[in-house]
Scaffold this motif. Structure first.
Motif, PDB file in Angstrom:
ATOM      1  N   ASP A 112     -41.060 -37.969  16.016  1.00 15.52           N
ATOM      2  CA  ASP A 112     -42.091 -37.967  17.047  1.00 15.52           C
ATOM      3  C   ASP A 112     -41.954 -36.699  17.887  1.00 15.52           C
ATOM      4  N   PRO A 113     -42.999 -35.877  17.994  1.00 15.41           N
ATOM      5  CA  PRO A 113     -42.866 -34.598  18.706  1.00 15.41           C
ATOM      6  C   PRO A 113     -42.537 -34.754  20.187  1.00 15.41           C
ATOM      7  N   GLU A 114     -43.037 -35.814  20.822  1.00 11.66           N
ATOM      8  CA  GLU A 114     -42.753 -36.017  22.242  1.00 11.66           C
ATOM      9  C   GLU A 114     -41.272 -36.324  22.456  1.00 11.66           C
ATOM     10  N   ALA A 115     -40.725 -37.175  21.603  1.00 13.17           N
ATOM     11  CA  ALA A 115     -39.303 -37.508  21.719  1.00 13.17           C
ATOM     12  C   ALA A 115     -38.438 -36.288  21.432  1.00 13.17           C
ATOM     13  N   ALA A 116     -38.820 -35.504  20.421  1.00  8.78           N
ATOM     14  CA  ALA A 116     -38.072 -34.288  20.095  1.00  8.78           C
ATOM     15  C   ALA A 116     -38.140 -33.286  21.238  1.00  8.78           C
ATOM     16  N   ALA A 117     -39.309 -33.170  21.864  1.00  5.13           N
ATOM     17  CA  ALA A 117     -39.465 -32.239  22.985  1.00  5.13           C
ATOM     18  C   ALA A 117     -38.597 -32.660  24.164  1.00  5.13           C
ATOM     19  N   ASP A 118     -38.498 -33.963  24.411  1.00  2.79           N
ATOM     20  CA  ASP A 118     -37.630 -34.449  25.494  1.00  2.79           C
ATOM     21  C   ASP A 118     -36.173 -34.090  25.203  1.00  2.79           C
ATOM     22  N   ARG A 119     -35.777 -34.259  23.952  1.00  3.51           N
ATOM     23  CA  ARG A 119     -34.395 -33.931  23.572  1.00  3.51           C
ATOM     24  C   ARG A 119     -34.121 -32.439  23.786  1.00  3.51           C
ATOM     25  N   ILE A 120     -35.058 -31.606  23.374  1.00  3.41           N
ATOM     26  CA  ILE A 120     -34.896 -30.158  23.519  1.00  3.41           C
ATOM     27  C   ILE A 120     -34.882 -29.762  24.997  1.00  3.41           C
ATOM     28  N   ARG A 121     -35.780 -30.367  25.777  1.00  7.08           N
ATOM     29  CA  ARG A 121     -35.827 -30.050  27.208  1.00  7.08           C
ATOM     30  C   ARG A 121     -34.488 -30.351  27.871  1.00  7.08           C
ATOM     31  N   GLY A 122     -33.865 -31.457  27.484  1.00  9.61           N
ATOM     32  CA  GLY A 122     -32.567 -31.800  28.052  1.00  9.61           C
ATOM     33  C   GLY A 122     -31.500 -30.775  27.714  1.00  9.61           C
ATOM     34  N   ILE A 123     -31.519 -30.306  26.474  1.00 14.26           N
ATOM     35  CA  ILE A 123     -30.517 -29.322  26.039  1.00 14.26           C
ATOM     36  C   ILE A 123     -30.737 -27.989  26.742  1.00 14.26           C
ATOM     37  N   VAL A 124     -32.003 -27.568  26.821  1.00 14.32           N
ATOM     38  CA  VAL A 124     -32.312 -26.293  27.493  1.00 14.32           C
ATOM     39  C   VAL A 124     -31.913 -26.360  28.960  1.00 14.32           C
ATOM     40  N   GLY A 125     -32.273 -27.461  29.626  1.00 10.52           N
ATOM     41  CA  GLY A 125     -31.935 -27.606  31.036  1.00 10.52           C
ATOM     42  C   GLY A 125     -30.442 -27.623  31.267  1.00 10.52           C
ATOM     43  N   SER A 126     -29.721 -28.291  30.400  1.00 11.76           N
ATOM     44  CA  SER A 126     -28.265 -28.370  30.531  1.00 11.76           C
ATOM     45  C   SER A 126     -27.623 -27.002  30.380  1.00 11.76           C
ATOM     46  N   ARG A 127     -28.119 -26.222  29.426  1.00 14.00           N
ATOM     47  CA  ARG A 127     -27.517 -24.898  29.198  1.00 14.00           C
ATOM     48  C   ARG A 127     -27.898 -23.905  30.286  1.00 14.00           C
ATOM     49  N   LEU A 128     -28.975 -24.155  30.974  1.00 11.91           N
ATOM     50  CA  LEU A 128     -29.342 -23.296  32.095  1.00 11.91           C
ATOM     51  C   LEU A 128     -28.683 -23.750  33.394  1.00 11.91           C
ATOM     52  N   GLY A 129     -27.986 -24.894  33.316  1.00  9.51           N
ATOM     53  CA  GLY A 129     -27.337 -25.411  34.516  1.00  9.51           C
ATOM     54  C   GLY A 129     -28.325 -25.992  35.484  1.00  9.51           C
ATOM     55  N   GLU A 130     -29.490 -26.452  34.932  1.00  8.49           N
ATOM     56  CA  GLU A 130     -30.532 -27.002  35.784  1.00  8.49           C
ATOM     57  C   GLU A 130     -30.869 -28.410  35.320  1.00  8.49           C
ATOM     58  N   SER A 131     -31.546 -29.141  36.140  1.00  4.66           N
ATOM     59  CA  SER A 131     -32.068 -30.443  35.746  1.00  4.66           C
ATOM     60  C   SER A 131     -33.207 -30.245  34.771  1.00  4.66           C
ATOM     61  N   SER A 132     -33.416 -31.197  33.874  1.00  4.79           N
ATOM     62  CA  SER A 132     -34.530 -31.091  32.930  1.00  4.79           C
ATOM     63  C   SER A 132     -35.872 -31.233  33.624  1.00  4.79           C
ATOM     64  N   ARG A 133     -35.845 -31.544  34.954  1.00  7.30           N
ATOM     65  CA  ARG A 133     -37.108 -31.692  35.679  1.00  7.30           C
ATOM     66  C   ARG A 133     -37.406 -30.483  36.563  1.00  7.30           C
ATOM     67  N   THR A 134     -36.740 -29.385  36.343  1.00  2.58           N
ATOM     68  CA  THR A 134     -36.989 -28.209  37.158  1.00  2.58           C
ATOM     69  C   THR A 134     -38.309 -27.592  36.783  1.00  2.58           C
ATOM     70  N   ALA A 135     -38.700 -26.581  37.560  1.00  2.00           N
ATOM     71  CA  ALA A 135     -39.956 -25.863  37.299  1.00  2.00           C
ATOM     72  C   ALA A 135     -39.869 -25.165  35.951  1.00  2.00           C
ATOM     73  N   PRO A 136     -41.057 -24.792  35.386  1.00  2.00           N
ATOM     74  CA  PRO A 136     -41.070 -24.133  34.079  1.00  2.00           C
ATOM     75  C   PRO A 136     -40.182 -22.897  34.051  1.00  2.00           C
ATOM     76  N   HIS A 137     -39.470 -22.736  32.940  1.00  2.00           N
ATOM     77  CA  HIS A 137     -38.661 -21.523  32.771  1.00  2.00           C
ATOM     78  C   HIS A 137     -39.135 -20.788  31.542  1.00  2.00           C
ATOM     79  N   ARG A 138     -38.957 -19.515  31.548  1.00  2.00           N
ATOM     80  CA  ARG A 138     -39.479 -18.664  30.470  1.00  2.00           C
ATOM     81  C   ARG A 138     -38.487 -18.583  29.335  1.00  2.00           C
ATOM     82  N   GLY A 139     -39.038 -18.571  28.085  1.00  2.00           N
ATOM     83  CA  GLY A 139     -38.171 -18.470  26.936  1.00  2.00           C
ATOM     84  C   GLY A 139     -37.619 -17.093  26.783  1.00  2.00           C
TER      85      GLY A 139
END
Length: 268
Positions: free
Chosen positions: A241-268
């Motif tokens: 499911d793309p929505e579930a996969a996107a949530d998983r990716i958002r969590g990983i990206v946020g964790s590696r940036l040291g931010e919450s997954s609910r922060t403002a948009p960040h640039r790739g």
């Protein structure tokens, strides 16, 4: 014993056909819908419509309930020349959607509306079924990739598409978050040997086993090589499911940036 048409047509005279006879389950993703059509037709190669000049379009069966007559009608639908074409197949009245889809495909084949795709002489595929799978797997911008990218964008994530995470490593990721150093690969179930959906070829079995094994070995090497250089690798199966996969990716990206997954948009 097969019911006579006159007997079958009286099945819904006194009651409305149940939803399970024609309606798909809510929340079913694209990969599941494709698999449903493949099963009903007897294989992806059997979902072909001959559109001339040696070309075939991949078709699907649509089931529609006409409440005024209590009838379920089946339609053959396919894309051609930038538009959607549709052809009436007939009425179906089995008790389940799966049975009605199978019946409709059988009717479409019997009427010459659908056919089995023919393998061109120059093709490397061993059968129409194998070729259908090969054709469905494009190199980039596949439907699963586009759905995942749209889901990521809706969640406020920005990224790069189809680039090498590490310039000197000849591996291209489907989605890359440069600042977070996260590389995402969307893997096709056939080519990457999905444990849930991959079905080994019966013809030229050894050749295809080696091909898939080579792809899996390359995936493992890619994971190890990128991880060794500080990258997080995320692999998403095309059936996910793309929505579930996107949530998983958002969590990983946020964790590696040291931010919450609910922060403002960040640039790739």
């Amino acid at each position: 014993m097969t019911e006579a048409p006159s007997d079958r047509q009286r099945r819904w005279n006194d009651q409305m056909p149940p939803d399970r006879a024609w309606k798909s389950r809510p929340g079913v993703n694209r990969a599941s819908r494709v698999a449903e059509q493949d099963r009903a037709a007897g294989g992806r190669h059997a979902r072909a419509v001959d559109i001339g000049d040696g070309r075939y379009a991949r078709a699907s069966i649509a089931l529609r309930l006409y409440r005024s007559t209590r009838r379920i009608r089946a339609y053959l639908r396919w894309s051609q020349d930038g538009g959607t074409r549709e052809k009436y197949v007939g009425e179906v009245d089995a008790a389940t959607r799966a049975a009605n889809l199978a019946l409709a495909w059988s009717m479409a084949h019997a009427a010459g509306q659908a056919t089995d795709e023919v393998v061109p002489p120059e093709s490397q595929a061993s059968s129409p079924a194998t070729r259908a799978v090969m054709v469905a797997n494009k190199g980039r911008d596949t439907k699963p990739e586009l759905l995942l990218r749209s889901a990521l964008h809706r969640k406020g994530l920005r990224y790069r598409v189809s680039v090498r995470p590490v310039r000197d490593l000849r591996r291209t990721a489907d989605v890359v978050f440069t600042k977070a150093r996260v590389a995402v690969f969307v893997d096709g179930c056939y080519w990457h040997g999905c444990p849930e959906h991959h079905r080994p070829a019966t013809k030229r079995a050894e050749f295809w086993q080696e091909k898939i094994a080579g792809n899996r070995a390359r995936d493992a090497d890619t994971n190890a090589s990128l991880s060794a250089q500080g990258w997080a690798v995320v692999r998403v199966w095309e059936h996910e499911d793309p929505e579930a996969a996107a949530d998983r990716i958002r969590g990983i990206v946020g964790s590696r940036l040291g931010e919450s997954s609910r922060t403002a948009p960040h640039r790739g």
